[in-house]
Design an enzyme around this catalytic site. Structure first.
Site, PDB file in Angstrom:
ATOM      1  N   GLY A 258      35.772  40.203  31.983  1.00 12.58           N
ATOM      2  CA  GLY A 258      37.212  40.306  32.129  1.00 12.58           C
ATOM      3  C   GLY A 258      37.688  39.487  33.311  1.00 12.58           C
ATOM      4  O   GLY A 258      38.701  38.796  33.247  1.00 12.58           O
ATOM      5  N   ALA A 259      36.930  39.564  34.398  1.00 12.65           N
ATOM      6  CA  ALA A 259      37.244  38.802  35.609  1.00 12.65           C
ATOM      7  C   ALA A 259      36.043  38.876  36.543  1.00 12.65           C
ATOM      8  O   ALA A 259      35.110  39.651  36.322  1.00 12.65           O
ATOM      9  CB  ALA A 259      38.501  39.350  36.289  1.00 12.65           C
ATOM     10  N   GLU A 261      35.132  38.815  40.879  1.00 10.19           N
ATOM     11  CA  GLU A 261      35.746  39.056  42.187  1.00 10.19           C
ATOM     12  C   GLU A 261      35.326  38.080  43.274  1.00 10.19           C
ATOM     13  O   GLU A 261      35.162  38.473  44.432  1.00 10.19           O
ATOM     14  CB  GLU A 261      35.406  40.477  42.641  1.00 10.19           C
ATOM     15  CG  GLU A 261      33.925  40.734  42.942  1.00 10.19           C
ATOM     16  CD  GLU A 261      33.112  41.249  41.782  1.00 10.19           C
ATOM     17  OE1 GLU A 261      32.033  41.824  42.024  1.00 10.19           O
ATOM     18  OE2 GLU A 261      33.556  41.089  40.633  1.00 10.19           O
ATOM     19  N   ASN A 262      35.170  36.818  42.967  1.00 12.90           N
ATOM     20  CA  ASN A 262      34.762  35.876  44.000  1.00 12.90           C
ATOM     21  C   ASN A 262      35.743  35.905  45.172  1.00 12.90           C
ATOM     22  O   ASN A 262      36.957  35.827  44.967  1.00 12.90           O
ATOM     23  CB  ASN A 262      34.727  34.457  43.424  1.00 12.90           C
ATOM     24  CG  ASN A 262      33.924  34.371  42.146  1.00 12.90           C
ATOM     25  OD1 ASN A 262      32.759  34.722  42.114  1.00 12.90           O
ATOM     26  ND2 ASN A 262      34.563  33.904  41.091  1.00 12.90           N
ATOM     27  N   HIS A 292      41.927  45.670  40.284  1.00 12.63           N
ATOM     28  CA  HIS A 292      40.478  45.909  40.314  1.00 12.63           C
ATOM     29  C   HIS A 292      39.772  44.807  41.096  1.00 12.63           C
ATOM     30  O   HIS A 292      38.958  45.082  41.997  1.00 12.63           O
ATOM     31  CB  HIS A 292      39.988  45.972  38.861  1.00 12.63           C
ATOM     32  CG  HIS A 292      38.508  46.076  38.686  1.00 12.63           C
ATOM     33  ND1 HIS A 292      37.910  47.132  38.034  1.00 12.63           N
ATOM     34  CD2 HIS A 292      37.478  45.246  39.035  1.00 12.63           C
ATOM     35  CE1 HIS A 292      36.597  46.956  38.007  1.00 12.63           C
ATOM     36  NE2 HIS A 292      36.320  45.808  38.597  1.00 12.63           N
ATOM     37  N   GLU A 293      40.059  43.547  40.748  1.00 14.82           N
ATOM     38  CA  GLU A 293      39.372  42.441  41.419  1.00 14.82           C
ATOM     39  C   GLU A 293      39.759  42.357  42.894  1.00 14.82           C
ATOM     40  O   GLU A 293      38.926  42.012  43.742  1.00 14.82           O
ATOM     41  CB  GLU A 293      39.675  41.121  40.708  1.00 14.82           C
ATOM     42  CG  GLU A 293      39.284  41.091  39.245  1.00 14.82           C
ATOM     43  CD  GLU A 293      37.848  41.508  38.990  1.00 14.82           C
ATOM     44  OE1 GLU A 293      36.966  41.136  39.779  1.00 14.82           O
ATOM     45  OE2 GLU A 293      37.602  42.223  37.993  1.00 14.82           O
ATOM     46  N   HIS A 296      37.726  44.603  45.029  1.00 17.75           N
ATOM     47  CA  HIS A 296      36.397  44.062  45.317  1.00 17.75           C
ATOM     48  C   HIS A 296      36.366  43.236  46.606  1.00 17.75           C
ATOM     49  O   HIS A 296      35.286  43.025  47.171  1.00 17.75           O
ATOM     50  CB  HIS A 296      35.939  43.162  44.176  1.00 17.75           C
ATOM     51  CG  HIS A 296      35.272  43.878  43.050  1.00 17.75           C
ATOM     52  ND1 HIS A 296      34.187  44.704  43.227  1.00 17.75           N
ATOM     53  CD2 HIS A 296      35.530  43.871  41.706  1.00 17.75           C
ATOM     54  CE1 HIS A 296      33.801  45.168  42.046  1.00 17.75           C
ATOM     55  NE2 HIS A 296      34.604  44.692  41.108  1.00 17.75           N
ATOM     56  N   GLU A 315      31.508  48.495  41.342  1.00 13.54           N
ATOM     57  CA  GLU A 315      32.314  48.600  40.134  1.00 13.54           C
ATOM     58  C   GLU A 315      33.043  49.930  39.999  1.00 13.54           C
ATOM     59  O   GLU A 315      34.198  49.956  39.548  1.00 13.54           O
ATOM     60  CB  GLU A 315      31.438  48.333  38.911  1.00 13.54           C
ATOM     61  CG  GLU A 315      30.818  46.947  38.898  1.00 13.54           C
ATOM     62  CD  GLU A 315      31.826  45.816  39.026  1.00 13.54           C
ATOM     63  OE1 GLU A 315      33.035  46.038  38.793  1.00 13.54           O
ATOM     64  OE2 GLU A 315      31.408  44.700  39.374  1.00 13.54           O
TER      65      GLU A 315
END
Length: 835
Positions: A258-259, A261-262, A292-293, A296, A315
């Site tokens: 989905g994505a 988190e860099n 969400h990201e 992170h 997560e």
């Protein structure tokens, strides 16, 4: 390639202190490879041997402290570094690296809409060595200093702010990062369309391929507003400020997750840039992913797990925070209803399969990275977030956040474990958090709470039978009927009782105020993670008045209970359909309607009911959809209904008229998404042919159109079309990208076509091991997720699948999801047998 073991990682972490990676990438070497020169500066604490990971197409040179190493020593992605003396060292590695077509490493994509090429990295979980030479484990964090040579017209994005070098066309320099784990290294390069702004003194950006520019521009205000609001909310609840120099979000093509988190460069799948009408629930889901990201950046990037047994520290927290912060900071205030209706069952189902594991498994049960990869699942996301929601209910939000901030302060830019986090929570709250964690995070399975109302001398009592071993802080909702029986009937909350269920208690008794309620809802407000049952009276109320519950979260909780009872064989699947028929027409929440229709179609109609009852079930679903279209003015509900109508259509003549008219029932026009959806259904029903698909692709020639055309061609009920699709999937040249592979699988299997598909069932199980061994974990995931022969819910398929599991060299990324699918199949056969 051998997986890195936990023991190897621990030994290397004791030996090494890695300070910096200087990574120089040349993206101008053609369509097959890119240049990668890595200079690693590290210190050994004592004399010893180790290795660096690298998976190149060609290794040109490797030098340690200026002395050339034998490049022929590279084996299985590992280059030995032997005879290291204690002290400082410099390793330089020069290589050509392969571009990926499966979304792993450096993925290369050429947009069929305009011929432009885009690149992006996906280094998580173990793919960094496909981009640069690395000591690839999460607890060897180091500064990343990245430079890039790219075509002059391209834009380069990285973890740190990327700037063009002066007097060097095509040359870019990314600002060095704080210490990061190697799996978080990120790069995106290409002729991106960008929307930029600044917030809180930092540059923010949105980026997408040029063919989607107008669609990004249409949604940029919403996307940036959500980003700013979530950013500000995190700064209100976290003491530690955002730890990086920028915040870019790139919407990338053919992205598997989905994505990702860099730090400073979040990568999201570009389906989140909408080309067609979507529901508000879908916009909310996109907002949740953004939140969400961003979570992170603290959970995972600032403080990183030490080893992959603590995936949940990344997560579960990001999942919980994504839903919670979006609800607190934006207009999307009902996120937990969507979680209950569409996300939580992911955890419930996973927790009842052979592959279940604790939210926080013991380290020895995650012995290597191959095992760890499989734990990015419904346990680590949905169950973990549910456990945290229960923890907050028990602990209180203030103590919870105080523990989080203590954790960040102690481990910023470092690594931490479950015990570290529990220590912080215990310090902040004074509660027995370690004991709670023992019950909730170290165990498997789903507790079940079963209510029963009994009469006593002093009035009715509620008995809750607790199957399982976790403590629960729950609310019990008492609801009474009001209004006219039938369509206008409402349920009114009389009282909500809050109670604690002890971990070791099998039976719990509560006095009930007043007479027996018409609906008794255990786990009202959905604060805990447990299957709940309905007593007989409540079950009858649900069948006639579920939609009269005033709270959509309560309705979602009840639908989950009914769903679980169906899957456990306690409720006939036909009763679920009948309840949907009577209750969904009055439902006002899009997330609830979408979740119920999805389960009714994909599980009840397609798998639980006998094949000879399927057509009638589809007609029930299309009837529900038509009633919703007639009854509601809400655009989201109407779109959800018309999608279900198309997907479950059984009359090819009527469906073909929709295609010819360009309009669906309810006057809804065929936008690109609905047009491809309808064409796919027409192909399944043998009411469209190759010419229709060619014409549709000519009108929509981009990536989504290309994938949709592949899906439609695979769906044609023609032996030659099936053979061509199968050949494309198995082609030794591996010409299909990850997305085209998935799209072809999505079109291949249909219950309407069992006769021409039956010969492919044994071929699937015979050929899956070789295919996945060649193409790797991402393709293995797709092969099961989209390609399992679900129309064949029968004992022969179960037996064939079990024989496949006996294959001695089955890729772990294939073995586990295949075993889970077979467990589901066996469950569905038991349900059929029971009803």
């Amino acid at each position: 390639m051998p997986a890195l073991t936990r023991d190897e990682a621990r030994s290397r972490a004791r030996l090494l202190d890695v300070r910096q990676y200087a990574i120089d990438l040349d993206l101008t070497r053609g369509e097959e490879v890119f240049g990668s020169t890595t200079t690693v500066r590290f210190t050994t604490r004592e004399a010893g041997d180790t290795f660096v990971e690298l998976r190149p197409r060609t290794l040109h040179r490797a030098a340690l402290d200026g002395h050339d190493l034998d490049t022929a020593a590279l084996a299985d992605g590992r280059l030995p570094l032997t005879g290291l003396a204690a002290g400082e060292h410099e390793l330089r590695v020069e290589a050509d690296m392969p571009y990926s077509r499966t979304g792993e490493g450096m993925h290369r994509f050429t947009d069929p809409a305009d011929g432009r090429t885009y690149l992006y990295t996906m280094c998580c979980q173990t793919e960094a060595p496909l981009v640069f030479a690395a000591f690839d484990q999460p607890d060897l964090k180091a500064v990343l200093a990245v430079t890039v040579t790219a075509p002059e017209e391209w834009t380069v994005l990285g973890n740190g702010i990327a700037r063009r070098a002066e007097d060097e066309p095509g040359r870019w320099e990314c600002a060095p990062t704080p210490p990061l784990s190697t799996y978080l290294m990120a790069l995106a390069a290409g002729p991106w369309h960008s929307v930029r702004t600044r917030h809180a003194g930092l540059p923010f950006g949105l980026h997408v391929r040029q063919s989607l520019a107008s669609h990004l521009d249409a949604d940029a205000a919403e996307l940036l507003d959500i980003t700013r609001r979530c950013f500000d909310r995190y700064h209100e609840i976290f003491d530690e400020p955002y730890p990086f120099d920028s915040y870019d979000q790139v919407f990338a093509p053919e992205f598997n997750s989905g994505a990702m988190e860099n730090p400073g460069l979040v990568v999201l799948r570009d389906e989140f840039v909408y080309r067609s009408a979507v529901t508000d629930t879908e916009r909310q889901t996109r907002g949740m992913v953004i939140a969400h990201e961003m979570a992170h950046m603290w959970f995972g990037d600032l403080v990183t797990l030490r080893w992959w047994d603590d995936i949940w520290l990344n997560e579960s927290f990001a999942e919980y925070m994504g839903y919670q912060v979006l609800a607190e900071a934006t207009r999307f205030t009902d996120t937990w209803t969507d979680f209950a209706a569409n996300r939580k069952s992911w955890g419930y189902d996973a927790d009842q399969r052979p592959s279940t594991h604790p939210v926080a498994p013991a380290a020895e049960s995650v012995p290597d990275t191959a095992a760890a990869r499989l734990n990015f699942d419904g346990i680590s996301y949905a169950k973990g977030a549910s456990a945290l929601r229960q923890l907050v209910a028990w602990l209180g939000e203030r103590a919870f956040l105080a523990g989080i901030n203590d954790h960040f302060a102690r481990h910023r830019f470092g690594n931490a474990t479950l015990e570290d986090f529990l220590d912080s929570l215990a310090r902040a709250s004074g509660r027995a958090v370690h004991t709670w964690a023992g019950h909730w995070l170290r165990t498997t399975g789903v507790d079940t709470l079963t209510p029963r109302v009994t009469e006593a001398a002093d009035g009715p009592r509620l008995e809750i039978t607790h199957s399982g071993g976790r403590p629960h802080h729950i609310a019990v909702g008492l609801y009474d009927r009001a209004g006219t029986a039938g369509a206008g009937e409402e349920l009114v909350l009389r009282e909500r009782l809050e109670t604690e269920l002890a971990a070791d208690g099998e039976h719990h008794v509560l006095p009930l105020p007043g007479p027996r309620p018409d609906l008794l809802l255990v786990n009202d407000r959905d604060l805990t993670y447990a299957k709940i049952r309905l007593d007989d009276g409540s079950r009858e109320t649900v069948r006639s008045a579920l939609s009269g519950l005033p709270d959509p979260l309560a309705r979602a909780t009840v639908w989950n209970a009914v769903r679980d009872m169906v899957r456990d064989g306690e409720l006939p699947p036909a009763e679920y359909l009948d309840t949907a028929r009577t209750q969904l027409p009055r439902e006002t929440d899009t997330a609830v309607v979408g979740g119920v229709l999805r389960f009714a179609r994909q599980t009840v109609a397609d798998r639980l009911l006998p094949p000879d009852e399927r057509t009638a079930a589809l007609r029930t679903l299309t009837g529900i959809a038509r009633t919703l279209l007639e009854n509601t003015p809400d655009d989201g509900l109407r779109l959800t209904a018309v999608r279900a109508l198309v997907d479950s259509a059984t009359d090819p003549g009527e469906a073909r008229r929709w295609w010819t008219d360009g309009t669906l029932p309810g006057g809804i026009p065929l936008d690109p998404e609905l047009r491809w959806r309808l064409l796919h259904r027409l192909a399944v029903l043998d009411a469209a042919g190759p010419g229709d698909i060619d014409d549709a692709l000519a009108a929509d020639p981009g990536a989504t159109g290309t994938e949709s055309a592949a899906r439609c061609r695979a769906a044609l009920p023609d032996p030659e079309a099936k053979a061509a699709a199968w050949q494309a999937l198995l082609d030794p040249a591996d010409t299909l990208s990850n997305y085209l592979f998935a799209a072809t699988l999505q079109g291949f299997w249909h219950p309407e076509q069992r006769e021409i598909l039956s010969d492919y069932v044994p071929r699937y199980f015979e050929q899956a091991p070789t295919l996945t061994a060649r193409r790797g974990p991402a393709i293995a995931d797709s092969l099961v997720r989209y390609g399992f022969p679900r129309p064949f819910t029968d004992p022969d398929t179960l037996a064939a699948g079990k024989r496949c599991l006996d294959h001695p060299d089955l890729l772990p990324a294939l073995r586990r999801p295949l075993a889970d699918e077979l467990d589901d199949l066996a469950r569905y056969l038991r349900v059929r047998e029971a009803h």
